[in-house]
Design an enzyme around this catalytic site. Structure first.
Site, PDB file in Angstrom:
ATOM      1  N   ASN A 232     -15.949 -23.730  48.352  1.00 45.55           N
ATOM      2  CA  ASN A 232     -15.139 -23.420  47.156  1.00 45.55           C
ATOM      3  C   ASN A 232     -13.732 -24.007  47.288  1.00 45.55           C
ATOM      4  O   ASN A 232     -13.144 -24.443  46.298  1.00 45.55           O
ATOM      5  CB  ASN A 232     -15.091 -21.911  46.911  1.00 45.55           C
ATOM      6  CG  ASN A 232     -16.320 -21.426  46.167  1.00 45.55           C
ATOM      7  OD1 ASN A 232     -16.476 -21.701  44.985  1.00 45.55           O
ATOM      8  ND2 ASN A 232     -17.221 -20.740  46.868  1.00 45.55           N
TER       9      ASN A 232
ATOM     10  N   ARG B 205      -4.644  -2.644  59.876  1.00 45.76           N
ATOM     11  CA  ARG B 205      -4.867  -3.618  58.815  1.00 45.76           C
ATOM     12  C   ARG B 205      -3.575  -3.911  58.054  1.00 45.76           C
ATOM     13  O   ARG B 205      -3.296  -5.052  57.690  1.00 45.76           O
ATOM     14  CB  ARG B 205      -5.938  -3.108  57.843  1.00 45.76           C
ATOM     15  CG  ARG B 205      -6.243  -4.137  56.780  1.00 45.76           C
ATOM     16  CD  ARG B 205      -7.397  -3.738  55.938  1.00 45.76           C
ATOM     17  NE  ARG B 205      -7.068  -2.613  55.079  1.00 45.76           N
ATOM     18  CZ  ARG B 205      -7.944  -1.980  54.319  1.00 45.76           C
ATOM     19  NH1 ARG B 205      -9.201  -2.334  54.339  1.00 45.76           N
ATOM     20  NH2 ARG B 205      -7.563  -0.983  53.540  1.00 45.76           N
TER      21      ARG B 205
ATOM     22  N   MET C  20     -13.393 -13.166  54.743  1.00 45.79           N
ATOM     23  CA  MET C  20     -14.241 -12.041  55.125  1.00 45.79           C
ATOM     24  C   MET C  20     -13.470 -10.792  55.570  1.00 45.79           C
ATOM     25  O   MET C  20     -14.034  -9.924  56.237  1.00 45.79           O
ATOM     26  CB  MET C  20     -15.208 -12.475  56.242  1.00 45.79           C
ATOM     27  CG  MET C  20     -16.219 -13.525  55.802  1.00 45.79           C
ATOM     28  SD  MET C  20     -17.163 -13.043  54.337  1.00 45.79           S
ATOM     29  CE  MET C  20     -18.318 -11.896  55.094  1.00 45.79           C
TER      30      MET C  20
ATOM     31  N   HIS D   3     -17.286 -14.086  43.660  1.00 44.77           N
ATOM     32  CA  HIS D   3     -18.378 -13.320  44.263  1.00 44.77           C
ATOM     33  C   HIS D   3     -19.708 -13.844  43.706  1.00 44.77           C
ATOM     34  O   HIS D   3     -19.831 -14.062  42.496  1.00 44.77           O
ATOM     35  CB  HIS D   3     -18.209 -11.831  43.926  1.00 44.77           C
ATOM     36  CG  HIS D   3     -19.244 -10.983  44.579  1.00 44.77           C
ATOM     37  ND1 HIS D   3     -19.163 -10.635  45.914  1.00 44.77           N
ATOM     38  CD2 HIS D   3     -20.387 -10.438  44.113  1.00 44.77           C
ATOM     39  CE1 HIS D   3     -20.225  -9.918  46.231  1.00 44.77           C
ATOM     40  NE2 HIS D   3     -20.980  -9.771  45.158  1.00 44.77           N
TER      41      HIS D   3
ATOM     42  N   LEU E 206     -13.407  -2.844  46.975  1.00 47.59           N
ATOM     43  CA  LEU E 206     -14.231  -4.038  47.200  1.00 47.59           C
ATOM     44  C   LEU E 206     -14.911  -4.529  45.914  1.00 47.59           C
ATOM     45  O   LEU E 206     -15.621  -3.754  45.255  1.00 47.59           O
ATOM     46  CB  LEU E 206     -15.291  -3.718  48.269  1.00 47.59           C
ATOM     47  CG  LEU E 206     -16.251  -4.859  48.624  1.00 47.59           C
ATOM     48  CD1 LEU E 206     -15.508  -5.970  49.348  1.00 47.59           C
ATOM     49  CD2 LEU E 206     -17.420  -4.353  49.448  1.00 47.59           C
TER      50      LEU E 206
ATOM     51  N   THR F   5     -23.522 -23.841  43.270  1.00 46.96           N
ATOM     52  CA  THR F   5     -23.187 -24.967  42.383  1.00 46.96           C
ATOM     53  C   THR F   5     -22.385 -24.468  41.182  1.00 46.96           C
ATOM     54  O   THR F   5     -21.405 -25.096  40.760  1.00 46.96           O
ATOM     55  CB  THR F   5     -24.491 -25.645  41.882  1.00 46.96           C
ATOM     56  OG1 THR F   5     -25.292 -25.915  43.028  1.00 46.96           O
ATOM     57  CG2 THR F   5     -24.229 -26.927  41.145  1.00 46.96           C
TER      58      THR F   5
ATOM     59  N   GLU G 294     -20.581 -21.684  41.144  1.00 46.63           N
ATOM     60  CA  GLU G 294     -19.276 -21.242  41.668  1.00 46.63           C
ATOM     61  C   GLU G 294     -18.269 -22.384  41.676  1.00 46.63           C
ATOM     62  O   GLU G 294     -17.089 -22.201  41.351  1.00 46.63           O
ATOM     63  CB  GLU G 294     -19.425 -20.722  43.102  1.00 46.63           C
ATOM     64  CG  GLU G 294     -20.181 -19.420  43.231  1.00 46.63           C
ATOM     65  CD  GLU G 294     -20.233 -18.945  44.685  1.00 46.63           C
ATOM     66  OE1 GLU G 294     -19.215 -19.052  45.387  1.00 46.63           O
ATOM     67  OE2 GLU G 294     -21.296 -18.458  45.112  1.00 46.63           O
TER      68      GLU G 294
HETATM   69  C1  GRF Z   1     -19.309 -17.965  48.361  1.00 47.42           C
HETATM   70  O1  GRF Z   1     -20.650 -17.742  48.061  1.00 47.42           O
HETATM   71  C2  GRF Z   1     -18.435 -16.976  47.658  1.00 47.42           C
HETATM   72  O2  GRF Z   1     -18.965 -16.560  46.430  1.00 47.42           O
HETATM   73  C3  GRF Z   1     -18.414 -15.812  48.612  1.00 47.42           C
HETATM   74  O3  GRF Z   1     -18.395 -16.396  49.895  1.00 47.42           O
HETATM   75  C4  GRF Z   1     -18.999 -17.679  49.833  1.00 47.42           C
HETATM   76  C5  GRF Z   1     -18.003 -18.633  50.386  1.00 47.42           C
HETATM   77  O4  GRF Z   1     -18.527 -19.924  50.516  1.00 47.42           O
HETATM   78  N1  GRF Z   1     -17.281 -14.945  48.375  1.00 47.42           N
HETATM   79  P1  GRF Z   1     -17.578 -21.130  50.851  1.00 47.42           P
HETATM   80  O5  GRF Z   1     -16.882 -20.804  52.177  1.00 47.42           O
HETATM   81  O6  GRF Z   1     -16.610 -21.298  49.729  1.00 47.42           O
HETATM   82  O7  GRF Z   1     -18.490 -22.318  51.006  1.00 47.42           O
END
Ligand code: GRF
Length: 208
Positions: free
Chosen positions: A20, A71, A96, A115, A150, A178, A180
């Protein structure tokens, strides 16, 4: 100082692959997205996305949560680094770590996430597998504002993807990905353009 209304500086937070992030880099290069990526911050030093950022000549930073007892302390360091670079919009792209209220309050309505499901269905990890196992016939991708809860902030854009009978979780995830890559840069452009407001949970856009 950068003028708040013309500032189009992004901070992208990653933990892994970075596809992304690459989609944003491409969209900027192709002028579909009028923005600058001021910094890419990764929570992991082995994130593949760091190489993509470096190749594009973007400043990178590795900030692991390890070493911070709380945190909130980690969140404060993230905020400081983003502010130092005058970031207006923070884009989570496979980041993450859960961000706490301190972070979210520091960037009000200025943190986006993508997401891989049609939220509010299937929040959390492995959303594509969750959708496939549930047997839904339509899933998709959602870009939403981040709140301290979340995957539940106001929705900016969604796009549906049909689940095919022959799909596996992997083929479904690939088709969603794709989508995204188109959806996220377009949603970032909309948010930066600023012709929107939030009413309750709804993000309302002014007519073009
Ligand atoms: C993607 O599927 C996004 O929707 C989710 O984590 C994944 C990240 O993929 N939050 P990338 O690191 O952008 O390839």
């Amino acid at each position: 100082m950068t003028d708040a209304t013309t500032n189009r500086r992004l901070g992208v937070l990653i933990s892994g692959r970075g596809s992304n992030l690459q989609a944003m880099i491409n969209a900027i290069a192709e002028r579909r997205l009028d923005a600058t990526i001021a910094v890419v911050i990764s929570s992991r030093e082995d994130a593949k996305g760091l190489d993509l950022a470096r190749t594009a000549g973007i400043e990178t930073l590795v900030l692991s949560h390890r070493g911070y007892a709380e945190r909130a302390e980690y969140d404060r360091v993230l905020v400081r680094e983003l502010r130092k670079r005058e970031v207006r919009l923070v884009c989570l792209a496979g980041f993450m770590r859960l961000l706490g209220p301190e972070f979210v309050d520091a960037f009000p309505n200025a943190v986006l996430n993508i997401h891989p499901s049609l939220l509010p269905a299937f929040p959390g990890i492995e959303a594509q597998r969750q959708a496939w196992e549930h047997g839904v016939q339509v899933s998709g991708a959602t870009v939403h504002f981040v709140t301290a809860d979340l995957d539940s902030g106001p929705i900016v854009r969604q796009q549906a993807v049909t689940v095919l009978p022959e799909d596996t979780p992997e083929t479904l995830a690939a088709r969603i990905l794709t989508v995204e890559h188109e959806l996220y840069p377009a949603a970032i452009q909309l948010v930066l353009d600023g012709r929107w407001h939030i009413k309750g949970r709804r993000v309302l856009f002014a007519d073009p």
